[in-house]
Design a protein around this motif. Structure first.
Motif, PDB file in Angstrom:
ATOM      1  N   GLY A  64       0.806  -1.213   0.000  1.00  0.00           N
ATOM      2  CA  GLY A  64       0.000   0.000   0.000  1.00  0.00           C
ATOM      3  C   GLY A  64       0.840   1.265   0.000  1.00  0.00           C
ATOM      4  O   GLY A  64       0.312   2.373   0.078  1.00  0.00           O
ATOM      5  N   LEU A  65       2.161   1.121  -0.063  1.00  0.00           N
ATOM      6  CA  LEU A  65       3.043   2.290  -0.057  1.00  0.00           C
ATOM      7  C   LEU A  65       3.314   2.758  -1.479  1.00  0.00           C
ATOM      8  O   LEU A  65       3.352   1.943  -2.413  1.00  0.00           O
ATOM      9  CB  LEU A  65       4.383   1.924   0.596  1.00  0.00           C
ATOM     10  CG  LEU A  65       4.355   1.560   2.089  1.00  0.00           C
ATOM     11  CD1 LEU A  65       5.719   1.055   2.525  1.00  0.00           C
ATOM     12  CD2 LEU A  65       3.940   2.757   2.921  1.00  0.00           C
ATOM     13  N   THR A  66       3.530   4.057  -1.599  1.00  0.00           N
ATOM     14  CA  THR A  66       4.012   4.574  -2.880  1.00  0.00           C
ATOM     15  C   THR A  66       5.540   4.530  -2.848  1.00  0.00           C
ATOM     16  O   THR A  66       6.166   4.352  -1.776  1.00  0.00           O
ATOM     17  CB  THR A  66       3.554   6.018  -3.098  1.00  0.00           C
ATOM     18  OG1 THR A  66       4.180   6.839  -2.093  1.00  0.00           O
ATOM     19  CG2 THR A  66       2.038   6.131  -2.984  1.00  0.00           C
ATOM     20  N   VAL A  67       6.158   4.718  -4.000  1.00  0.00           N
ATOM     21  CA  VAL A  67       7.620   4.721  -4.071  1.00  0.00           C
ATOM     22  C   VAL A  67       8.177   5.858  -3.212  1.00  0.00           C
ATOM     23  O   VAL A  67       9.152   5.683  -2.467  1.00  0.00           O
ATOM     24  CB  VAL A  67       8.083   4.866  -5.538  1.00  0.00           C
ATOM     25  CG1 VAL A  67       9.597   5.071  -5.598  1.00  0.00           C
ATOM     26  CG2 VAL A  67       7.658   3.658  -6.340  1.00  0.00           C
ATOM     27  N   GLY A  75      14.606   6.667   4.495  1.00  0.00           N
ATOM     28  CA  GLY A  75      15.541   7.776   4.663  1.00  0.00           C
ATOM     29  C   GLY A  75      16.404   8.023   3.459  1.00  0.00           C
ATOM     30  O   GLY A  75      17.552   8.486   3.590  1.00  0.00           O
ATOM     31  N   ILE A  76      15.925   7.710   2.269  1.00  0.00           N
ATOM     32  CA  ILE A  76      16.722   7.883   1.057  1.00  0.00           C
ATOM     33  C   ILE A  76      16.032   8.852   0.102  1.00  0.00           C
ATOM     34  O   ILE A  76      16.334   8.889  -1.074  1.00  0.00           O
ATOM     35  CB  ILE A  76      16.992   6.557   0.351  1.00  0.00           C
ATOM     36  CG1 ILE A  76      15.664   5.859   0.029  1.00  0.00           C
ATOM     37  CG2 ILE A  76      17.882   5.671   1.191  1.00  0.00           C
ATOM     38  CD1 ILE A  76      15.842   4.578  -0.766  1.00  0.00           C
TER      39      ILE A  76
END
Lengths: 77, 396
Positions: A64-67, A75-76
């Motif tokens: 369910g996360l976006t890039v 942290g990138i």
């Protein structure tokens, strides 16, 4: 007549997909025991179909996360 | 015509009267037995003797081979007859007082029945229900079988009775009856002496077998009228219906009761008779819906979740309508696909109702303890429902 073992306690009769419990007074179980006595062997428990490995994109979609959200999380960004 | 006026009827050695006649015209009687059997209720050891219940076929004809249950509790058997084709079905043709009969029709005749061949309609009475006849003991009771029968071919026909030791049949009695007019309902009654010998099971296995044979090979011929150790279901004088194309044989109103008198057919309510049948065969479908029909009506629907994406098994199960004779052989059906055994249908969020392989386990005489269905394309841990029908057979 052929039979197949199952993961549980029942025997699968392949002719009609009936599940036979191991009850000594069940006439179908009696027939199965006679079939074994005659030297026959049941089919083994079928192996479950392997779960296909997900691609990285599918794993990301399932989370369910976006890039961008993932980058922030790691942290990138 | 004269009238005998007394107040008591008493045996010469009895201490009290057997019948007391009251001044209001009524009587009080001390009855110990009616015709050597029970005074009332549950006299008939045969279940579905009037062929009312047909859970498997709802009146449709079955071309039977081997031993095949047709109307409830009645097995039609055909063995070692390669040419013969015969059907068995419940039909709405019966003598007055009955609505249905069991009908066998020869649709392809076989001129000569081979040895070890047989066509018959059987009912195997559970030992619990035959135990009071006390067979195999010095107290063995006689019994009387009565029935209505109709056949297209006149002549002598057999009916036989047998035991089951748990491994073999080694006590049997052969009787005959006569069909004197073709295609006409006739009432028959036959009294059989109790068998004081042999092993007769009194538990949930076969207590007493009843077989109406309509054709068979000459090696099936025996002698009627006495108990013996060899099972022979016919005599040389019996009609071999197998040889006649379109020959028919029908039966209904079958009653087997203790004693030497055939009493009127015992009328049990429909619900009672169905419950008696369900001890041996049960299903989730409507009573007149043939298993395998596409319908969700009456089907089992279980809601659960699964921690894997490929199956559902979280200890869900279901109950049978009555406690069955034994843990039954149980078959699942997809409610949305005709005659699809071994399959069910599952439904989860975002996934349309999908067919999946259904596994039934932990089966007891009161229900099924474990239902598993194979699933694909869903997320582990989500909720889902599983839909299916079942049949459960605990026949003897």
């Amino acid at each position: 007549m052929t039979y197949q073992l199952t993961h549980g306690d029942t025997i699968l009769r392949l002719a009609d997909n009936a599940f036979i419990p191991p009850d000594p007074a069940n006439t179908d179980y009696q027939a199965y025991l006679a079939w074994l006595e005659a030297g026959n062997t049941p089919e083994p428990v079928p192996e479950p179909e392997p779960v296909p490995e997900l691609t990285p994109a599918e794993k990301l979609a399932a989370s369910g996360l976006t890039v961008e959200e993932l980058k922030t999380l790691l942290g990138i960004a | 015509m004269s009238t005998l006026k007394i107040t008591n009827l008493q045996g010469p050695a009895a201490s009290s009267p057997a019948i007391v006649l009251a001044s209001d015209g009524t009587a009080t009687a001390q009855l110990s037995s009616l015709n050597g059997g029970a005074l009332s209720g549950a006299r008939n050891r045969i279940i579905n003797g009037d062929m009312r219940i047909d859970q498997r076929n709802a009146g449709a004809a079955v071309t039977f081979s081997g031993a095949q249950y047709t109307v409830d509790r009645w097995s039609c058997d055909k063995n070692n007859l390669s040419t013969l084709v015969a059907t068995c079905q419940r039909v709405a043709d019966a003598p007055a007082g009955f609505n249905y009969s069991l009908k066998t029709t020869i649709t392809t005749a076989q001129a000569s029945s081979a040895n070890s061949s047989l066509v018959s309609a059987d009912q195997r009475i559970e030992g619990f229900n035959a135990a009071s006849l006390a067979f195999g003991t010095a107290s063995a009771s006689s019994f009387t079988i009565s029935f209505w029968v109709k056949a297209s071919v006149t002549g002598t026909y057999p009916v036989s009775f047998f035991n089951w030791t748990g491994s073999v049949v080694n006590r049997a009695y052969l009787a005959t009856y006569s069909i004197s007019a073709s295609n006409t309902w006739e009432y028959k009654q036959i009294t059989v002496p109790g068998d004081t010998s042999g092993t007769w099971l009194t538990d949930n296995q076969i207590g007493l077998g009843v077989q109406f044979c309509t054709g068979g090979g000459t090696d099936a011929n025996g002698t009627a009228g006495s108990w013996g150790s060899t099972y022979k279901p016919r005599t040389s004088a019996c009609v071999d219906l197998n040889a006649t194309l379109n020959a028919t044989w029908q039966i209904t109103g079958v009653q087997l009761e203790a004693g030497s008198v055939a009493t009127p057919f015992e009328r049990r309510s429909y619900g009672q008779e169905l419950a008696l049948c369900q001890r041996y065969y049960a299903k989730s479908y409507q009573i007149d819906t043939v298993p395998g029909t596409v319908t969700r009506t009456g089907g089992i629907q279980l809601g659960s979740y699964s921690n894997t994406a490929t199956s559902m098994n979280n200890g869900v199960g279901f109950r049978f309508p009555v406690v069955m004779r034994i843990s039954p052989t149980t078959t699942g059906y997809d409610p949305d696909a005709a005659n699809t055994t071994g399959q069910g249908r599952w439904d989860a969020a975002g996934v349309a109702a999908t067919q999946g392989a259904l596994t039934l386990g932990v089966i007891g005489d009161a229900g099924v303890g474990s239902v598993t269905i194979a699933t694909t394309g869903r997320t582990a841990g989500d909720g889902l429902t599983v839909l299916f029908h079942y049949t459960a057979s605990a026949e003897l």
